[in-house]
Design a protein around this motif. Structure first.
Motif, PDB file in Angstrom:
ATOM      1  N   ALA A   1     -21.848 -31.078   8.037  1.00 19.52           N
ATOM      2  CA  ALA A   1     -22.003 -32.286   7.226  1.00 19.52           C
ATOM      3  C   ALA A   1     -23.336 -32.289   6.484  1.00 19.52           C
ATOM      4  CB  ALA A   1     -21.890 -33.523   8.114  1.00 19.52           C
TER       5      ALA A   1
ATOM      6  N   THR B   1     -17.784 -36.439   6.005  1.00 16.47           N
ATOM      7  CA  THR B   1     -17.969 -35.017   6.309  1.00 16.47           C
ATOM      8  C   THR B   1     -18.266 -34.751   7.785  1.00 16.47           C
ATOM      9  OG1 THR B   1     -20.290 -35.171   5.609  1.00 16.47           O
ATOM     10  CG2 THR B   1     -18.686 -34.390   3.979  1.00 16.47           C
ATOM     11  N   ILE B   2     -18.876 -35.711   8.486  1.00 18.46           N
ATOM     12  CA  ILE B   2     -19.152 -35.474   9.913  1.00 18.46           C
ATOM     13  C   ILE B   2     -17.863 -35.335  10.714  1.00 18.46           C
ATOM     14  CG2 ILE B   2     -20.134 -36.495  12.006  1.00 18.46           C
ATOM     15  CD1 ILE B   2     -22.478 -37.481  10.304  1.00 18.46           C
TER      16      ILE B   2
ATOM     17  N   LEU C   1     -22.214 -31.429  12.754  1.00 12.83           N
ATOM     18  CA  LEU C   1     -23.354 -32.043  12.059  1.00 12.83           C
ATOM     19  C   LEU C   1     -23.995 -31.065  11.093  1.00 12.83           C
ATOM     20  CD1 LEU C   1     -24.994 -34.158  14.900  1.00 12.83           C
ATOM     21  CD2 LEU C   1     -23.863 -34.984  12.844  1.00 12.83           C
TER      22      LEU C   1
ATOM     23  N   LEU D   1     -21.549 -38.873   4.442  1.00 11.80           N
ATOM     24  CA  LEU D   1     -21.622 -38.375   5.814  1.00 11.80           C
ATOM     25  C   LEU D   1     -20.536 -38.984   6.699  1.00 11.80           C
ATOM     26  CD1 LEU D   1     -25.486 -38.275   6.361  1.00 11.80           C
ATOM     27  CD2 LEU D   1     -23.946 -36.373   5.886  1.00 11.80           C
TER      28      LEU D   1
END
Length: 163
Positions: free
Chosen positions: A116, A130-131, A113, A127
């Motif tokens: 991200a 990217t998470i 997290l 997100l």
């Protein structure tokens, strides 16, 4: 071309931000000097002891503080762009989320997290993309550190699936 105040003849004011940074560097050096003075009481068989490297670092910080003051008074720092607070809030939010979630969710999820939200601070706002990438990278880091290097990192439900 008109005569008068041109950028070359105009005197710049001292850079207050640079003076603040210099004061911070000097205070940090003072703190390290104080801590080093407590370490200097430990006797070693040679002239180099546990206080040597912190003393060198404090001297370097004090030199940097003096140099920063000199440059700030000369006005040699370039003009800085306006500070954007949006990216800073994304990154600080990521750090806060990591600190809050590290114990209950484990290293991989909390640091994923952070990855991200830092990417969002740099402009990558997807997100949903990217998470999972951040969690996968951090799970790989966790497996290397916990498995191969035998170091203890906080484990959560995801890590318990692998170890």
């Amino acid at each position: 071309m008109s005569k008068g105040n041109t950028p070359l003849t105009q005197k710049r004011r001292p850079d207050r931000a640079a003076l603040f940074i210099a004061a911070f560097l000097a205070a940090l050096a003072g703190l390290i000097f104080w801590d080093t003075s407590r370490l200097a009481t430990i006797v070693s068989y040679s002239g180099i002891g546990p206080a040597t490297i912190p003393f060198v670092i404090a001297c370097g910080l004090l030199f940097l503080a003096a140099w920063t003051v000199f440059e700030a008074l000369r006005g040699d720092f370039p003009v800085r762009d306006r500070q954007e607070f949006g990216p800073v809030i994304w990154i600080v939010g990521g750090l806060a989320a990591q600190m809050l979630l590290l114990k209950p969710l484990g290293f991989s999820v909390a640091t994923g997290l952070l990855f991200a939200l830092t990417a969002a601070g740099f402009g990558k706002r997807k997100l949903w993309f990217t998470i999972p990438i951040g969690i996968a990278i951090c799970l790989g880091v966790w497996l290397i550190f916990a498995g191969l290097l035998q170091l203890s990192l906080p484990a959560g439900p995801l890590e318990h699936l692998f170890w």
